[in-house]
Motif scaffolding. Structure first.
Motif, mmCIF file in Angstrom:
data_model
loop_
_atom_site.group_PDB
_atom_site.id
_atom_site.type_symbol
_atom_site.label_atom_id
_atom_site.label_comp_id
_atom_site.label_asym_id
_atom_site.label_seq_id
_atom_site.Cartn_x
_atom_site.Cartn_y
_atom_site.Cartn_z
ATOM 1 N N ASP A 47 26.242 23.664 -1.615
ATOM 2 C CA ASP A 47 25.518 24.932 -1.440
ATOM 3 C C ASP A 47 24.088 24.674 -0.951
ATOM 4 O OD1 ASP A 47 27.755 26.294 -2.327
ATOM 5 O OD2 ASP A 47 27.049 26.346 -4.415
ATOM 6 N N ILE A 48 23.451 23.672 -1.557
ATOM 7 C CA ILE A 48 22.076 23.321 -1.165
ATOM 8 C C ILE A 48 22.062 22.875 0.303
ATOM 9 C CG2 ILE A 48 20.175 21.714 -1.551
ATOM 10 C CD1 ILE A 48 20.965 21.711 -4.517
ATOM 11 N N ASN A 49 23.046 22.089 0.681
ATOM 12 C CA ASN A 49 23.143 21.609 2.054
ATOM 13 C C ASN A 49 23.338 22.779 3.023
ATOM 14 O OD1 ASN A 49 23.276 19.834 4.183
ATOM 15 N ND2 ASN A 49 25.449 19.385 3.905
ATOM 16 N N ALA A 50 24.167 23.737 2.680
ATOM 17 C CA ALA A 50 24.428 24.900 3.534
ATOM 18 C C ALA A 50 23.167 25.736 3.685
ATOM 19 C CB ALA A 50 25.562 25.731 2.943
ATOM 20 N N ILE A 51 22.456 25.957 2.584
ATOM 21 C CA ILE A 51 21.213 26.742 2.626
ATOM 22 C C ILE A 51 20.168 26.025 3.472
ATOM 23 C CG2 ILE A 51 19.292 27.595 1.245
ATOM 24 C CD1 ILE A 51 21.362 28.101 -1.017
ATOM 25 N N THR A 52 20.035 24.737 3.263
ATOM 26 C CA THR A 52 19.062 23.944 4.005
ATOM 27 C C THR A 52 19.414 23.932 5.490
ATOM 28 O OG1 THR A 52 18.733 22.552 2.057
ATOM 29 C CG2 THR A 52 17.939 21.688 4.138
ATOM 30 N N SER A 53 20.668 23.798 5.817
ATOM 31 C CA SER A 53 21.097 23.807 7.221
ATOM 32 C C SER A 53 20.783 25.153 7.870
ATOM 33 C CB SER A 53 22.593 23.530 7.327
ATOM 34 O OG SER A 53 22.873 22.215 6.932
ATOM 35 N N ALA A 54 21.021 26.233 7.158
ATOM 36 C CA ALA A 54 20.734 27.569 7.694
ATOM 37 C C ALA A 54 19.231 27.739 7.925
ATOM 38 C CB ALA A 54 21.262 28.646 6.748
ATOM 39 N N GLN A 55 18.438 27.278 6.963
ATOM 40 C CA GLN A 55 16.975 27.370 7.109
ATOM 41 C C GLN A 55 16.488 26.512 8.275
ATOM 42 O OE1 GLN A 55 15.620 26.253 3.219
ATOM 43 N NE2 GLN A 55 15.592 28.375 2.473
#
Length: 91
Positions: free
Chosen positions: A5-13
């Motif tokens: 989840d952290i990776n997905a959020i960071t990638s989106a940002q």
């Protein structure tokens, strides 16, 4: 929160920031282009002003020569009265 989840959020940002950076770079290029265009316009205007100053200088010189030739007093310089040719100096 999981690492995924952290990776997905960071990638989106990161994607959003990258897109924003690309948009800002495009705006900077547009502004640089507009600035260059304005610099050229300013240069053209400065050249036209310089040409006008030269023209005024030439007209002033011609006016001085004309005054000497016809010995016109300064107060009659812009008169609409005809020039008294009897006062014209022989050359």
């Amino acid at each position: 929160m999981h690492l995924r989840d952290i990776n997905a959020i960071t990638s989106a940002q990161l994607y959003e920031l990258t897109m924003e950076k690309i948009e800002l770079k495009a705006k900077v290029r547009d502004l640089e282009f507009e600035n260059k265009k304005l610099e050229l316009e300013n240069l053209e205007l400065l050249n036209r002003i310089d040409d006008h100053y030269k023209l005024v200088e030439n007209l002033s010189t011609l006016l001085g020569k004309h005054r000497k030739l016809y010995q016109e007093p300064v107060e009659n310089l812009w008169s609409t009265e005809p020039i008294d040719r009897s006062k014209v100096r022989e050359q």
